[in-house]
Scaffold this motif. Structure first.
Motif, PDB file in Angstrom:
ATOM      1  N   VAL A  31       4.537  33.086  16.637  1.00  0.00           N
ATOM      2  CA  VAL A  31       4.018  31.930  15.375  1.00  0.00           C
ATOM      3  C   VAL A  31       2.912  31.785  16.323  1.00  0.00           C
ATOM      4  CG1 VAL A  31       4.017  30.962  13.507  1.00  0.00           C
ATOM      5  CG2 VAL A  31       6.146  32.537  14.630  1.00  0.00           C
ATOM      6  N   ILE A  76       2.729  34.507  11.669  1.00  0.00           N
ATOM      7  CA  ILE A  76       3.503  35.482  12.505  1.00  0.00           C
ATOM      8  C   ILE A  76       1.962  36.712  12.801  1.00  0.00           C
ATOM      9  CG2 ILE A  76       5.612  37.122  12.215  1.00  0.00           C
ATOM     10  CD1 ILE A  76       7.075  35.573   9.799  1.00  0.00           C
ATOM     11  N   ILE A  82       9.160  30.239  10.354  1.00  0.00           N
ATOM     12  CA  ILE A  82       7.880  29.744  11.087  1.00  0.00           C
ATOM     13  C   ILE A  82       7.901  28.268  11.649  1.00  0.00           C
ATOM     14  CG2 ILE A  82       5.287  28.967   9.781  1.00  0.00           C
ATOM     15  CD1 ILE A  82       5.624  31.839   8.082  1.00  0.00           C
TER      16      ILE A  82
END
Length: 311
Positions: free
Chosen positions: A18, A24, A304
């Protein structure tokens, strides 16, 4: 600068590279065939290696892990992880040694909330309360752009607040927790008990008589079809969720309430109960200016958020 994000569930470990903006760049998923700490560490290492390979061998600076369970604030020790059957596992230290990277371990809801704050439905807010109802009931408090973790690191455990004295046993081992009545696994367990009692012909028809086919959606469908037993379980769970979340809105006075998780996403009746509960039971002043939003990042929120927390 890129970091690794790990989402550790009960059946899979997901890993992602990330970037600093929460995008991503590459990801991978590996199934857990064993749940011992050593085996899980190896699965995480495999997933991380696959994600890094997909990303072209990009250099990462640190790793964040979101895991379902109660996690000590600074040590990365998982005190209780019901889905894995763990108690007092030093996952942070084990992973840091295996990956050769600094590792930060947080509760999966803390990771998801951080992801939503920076890349999803929480953008622009500084005081946010996040509730996910999936297999369990999890929540996270963000105040003034900071995670509220508590002295021991387990602040915000809405699912383990008590709603019935000496009630149903929860996966954490205690009695009467909200999760024991409204978490997805426990909704299924209650529906299976109802099916076994023979008191629900509607549920039996929907599940084809097979307890393994029952899901929270099946339960809601039976309740909507007028099955009294299913309606009792469903409405009790919705009432408890709505009041518990409303009380947290009153206590915390967030600018934004973000709700998500598989059960609330796929069971609109339960979601409606939550919305009605907030309107009915949260104090008038705490509802002034409150924005209620659905989580936007889906299954990627934890990946994330974990990666961004590693920085």
């Amino acid at each position: 600068m890129s970091t690794l994000g790990i989402d550790l569930g009960g059946t899979f470990a997901r890993a992602a590279v990330v970037d600093e903006h929460g995008r991503i760049m590459a990801s991978a998923k590996v199934a857990l065939t064993e749940r011992s700490p050593a085996a899980v560490v190896e699965v995480i290492a495999l997933a991380a290696a696959a994600a890094l390979a997909e990303g072209g061998g990009v250099t990462v600076h640190g790793c964040g892990v979101g895991a379902a369970g109660q996690i000590h604030r600074d040590s990365g020790i998982i005190a209780v992880a019901p889905n894995l059957g763990w108690r007092n596992v030093p996952l942070g230290a084990l992973l840091a040694q295996r990956l050769g990277q600094p590792v930060r371990v947080v509760n999966d809801l803390a990771a998801a909330a951080w992801g939503e704050l920076h890349a999803g439905a929480g953008q622009g807010a500084t005081d946010v309360y996040v509730v996910f109802v999936g297999s369990g009931v999890g929540s996270c408090i963000i105040a003034n752009n900071q995670l509220v973790r508590g002295a021991g690191g387990v602040a915000g455990e809405l699912g383990h607040t008590k709603v019935v004295p000496n009630g149903r046993r929860c996966g954490c081992g205690e009695l009467g927790c909200l999760e024991a009545y409204a978490g997805g696994h426990n909704l299924i367990a209650q529906a299976r008990e109802l099916l076994a009692s023979g008191r629900s012909t509607v549920l039996a028809q929907l599940a084809g008589g097979d307890p393994n086919r029952i899901t929270p959606v099946t339960l809601e469908q039976a309740a909507d079809a007028g099955d009294l037993g299913a309606r009792e379980i469903h409405e009790r769970a919705g009432h408890m969720l709505g009041m518990a979340i409303a009380n947290m809105v009153t206590v915390l006075n967030p600018a934004r309430l973000i709700i998500g998780g598989g059960v609330l996403t796929h069971c609109p009746g339960l979601r409606r109960h939550v919305m009605e509960g907030v309107q009915a039971f949260a104090s008038n002043t705490s509802r002034e200016g409150l924005l209620i939003a659905d989580a936007e990042l889906g299954d990627d929120s934890g990946l994330i958020g974990a990666a961004l927390l590693a920085v």
